[in-house]
Design an enzyme around this catalytic site. Sequence first.
Site, PDB file in Angstrom:
ATOM      1  N   LYS A 181       0.854  -1.180   0.000  1.00 46.50           N
ATOM      2  CA  LYS A 181       0.000   0.000   0.000  1.00 46.50           C
ATOM      3  C   LYS A 181       0.899   1.241   0.000  1.00 46.50           C
ATOM      4  CE  LYS A 181      -2.716   3.363   1.657  1.00 46.50           C
ATOM      5  NZ  LYS A 181      -2.183   4.745   1.822  1.00 46.50           N
ATOM      6  N   GLU A 256       9.330   1.696  11.187  1.00 42.43           N
ATOM      7  CA  GLU A 256      10.424   2.659  11.028  1.00 42.43           C
ATOM      8  C   GLU A 256       9.789   4.036  11.005  1.00 42.43           C
ATOM      9  OE1 GLU A 256      12.455   5.473   9.815  1.00 42.43           O
ATOM     10  OE2 GLU A 256      12.427   4.535   7.825  1.00 42.43           O
ATOM     11  N   CYS A 289      13.920  11.102   6.930  1.00 39.94           N
ATOM     12  CA  CYS A 289      13.742  10.767   8.344  1.00 39.94           C
ATOM     13  C   CYS A 289      15.055  10.787   9.106  1.00 39.94           C
ATOM     14  CB  CYS A 289      13.063   9.404   8.479  1.00 39.94           C
ATOM     15  SG  CYS A 289      13.956   8.036   7.711  1.00 39.94           S
ATOM     16  N   GLU A 384       9.444  16.468  15.037  1.00 43.77           N
ATOM     17  CA  GLU A 384       9.912  16.327  13.660  1.00 43.77           C
ATOM     18  C   GLU A 384       9.138  17.258  12.736  1.00 43.77           C
ATOM     19  OE1 GLU A 384      11.175  12.626  10.887  1.00 43.77           O
ATOM     20  OE2 GLU A 384       9.123  12.562  11.627  1.00 43.77           O
TER      21      GLU A 384
END
Length: 487
Positions: A181, A256, A289, A384
């Site tokens: 997906k 992750e 990331c 973040e």
Amino acid sequence: MSEHTITVAGVAVDTRHWIGGERVASAQTFPDVSPIDGSTIGEISRGTGMEAAAAVAAAKAAFPAWAATSRAERARILHAIADGVEKRIEELSIVETTDNGALLRSHRRGVMPRVAHNFRFFADGLLKLEHEDFETRGHTNHVSWDPAGPSVLITPWNAPLMLATWKVAPALAAGNTVILKPAEWTPLTASLLADIAAEAGLPAGVLNVVQGYGSEIGDALTSHPDVRRISFTGSVPTAKRIAESAAANLTPLSLELGGKSPLLVFADADLDLAVDLAVEQYDNAGQVCLAATRFLVEESVAEEFTRRFVEKAGQLTQGDPRGEATDIGPNIHPLQLEKIDGFVQRAVAAGARAVIGGHGKDGQYYAPTLLTAVAQDSEIVQEEVFGPVLTLQTFATEDEAVRLANDTRFGLAATLATGDPERAERVTAQLVAGTVWTNCFFVRDLQAPFGGSRHSGVGREGGTWSFDFYCDLKNTVTSPNGWNNHG
């Protein structure tokens, strides 16, 4: 050409799902918009629980035969997929750049070749996967990796195909069937991957690709009782929802997640090298990331470091990612741009100073930004941003540097610049991070474990760690006694 086919820079892309070896359209669609200019690329089939159930059923039906396929044959097909990727590097590159706005030159030279390498690495790794037998009181222990079953892989938009195949390749190599997906903002290269895999001879149902919104199809996939593995790369809030869905079926998870990684610059570092590493954090418009978004610089060199950084960052060219001279492209979506600017404006209102940037530009382009005068407990330091926004703080001692570096809820990566190898050894041993780079950045090898600590993730990907996740490990203990004598 089918009514469901769009043309992206001359490349035909099917906008339907790929389920059980066939293209499947949905009753509804959603728009796929290019971040380069805000234009609608096409309307994409919008999956729901119905498509999720069909994809899992196809994967479940295909699993026994694929799991029983020899390692050599699985590896051969994965190499054939890699061949197909390499033949279409130019097509994949231009489609992905159009879809997610990352640099075309990076896709051509690094990202798409890495996609092919993902398949080759795990194909070869499968053939070498073994554990030496060992004895226990005269009994033989034999460790094996058994395919686990249908696997749902949910992938992000910042490096769509590379990060997807990082999961798809080991899952297929392990003998699992896959439901992929892709992120709804970047679905196109996943559709092309389905074509490439089919042309390579991957049996129907072994790889399925479904598109849509997480709330409509993602939840149906992650809560399905026939799914035996879930791997997700993305945000912490989404990971928590996936974990809740998987809990009812005790489905193993690999997550992750985000990062707020530090770059520690000591006074004994090569400052030119440190500045180069710092400016590199603007890669992919800050949508990485692993990016070291928090600069921690020793007080005695902070002023000089900042001066050199501003000079170097000022040489970056921001613009159309298809241009060979472009260094920074657009951010992925208007919602993401709004989020980035919100972080910056709140930080400035709280007393931060924008040394460079601090504002958007035309369209979905945000100026590379460096903020100083930020508090350790402030939002801009702790959360973040996922955009071209960096902060700079200073420290007086090594202990203070380590304390600041570890003082967030994340633990994905850290980067260290120092000229003292003993200091490097001391500091890296104390940093909470899944990956630490010393005097370098973004040097990656699939043999190494990758993942994060704390809220940066659960589990590790790469090398045998991927096979350990996608397989059920079995230990078979055999007695030397009890055999019938057929001699």
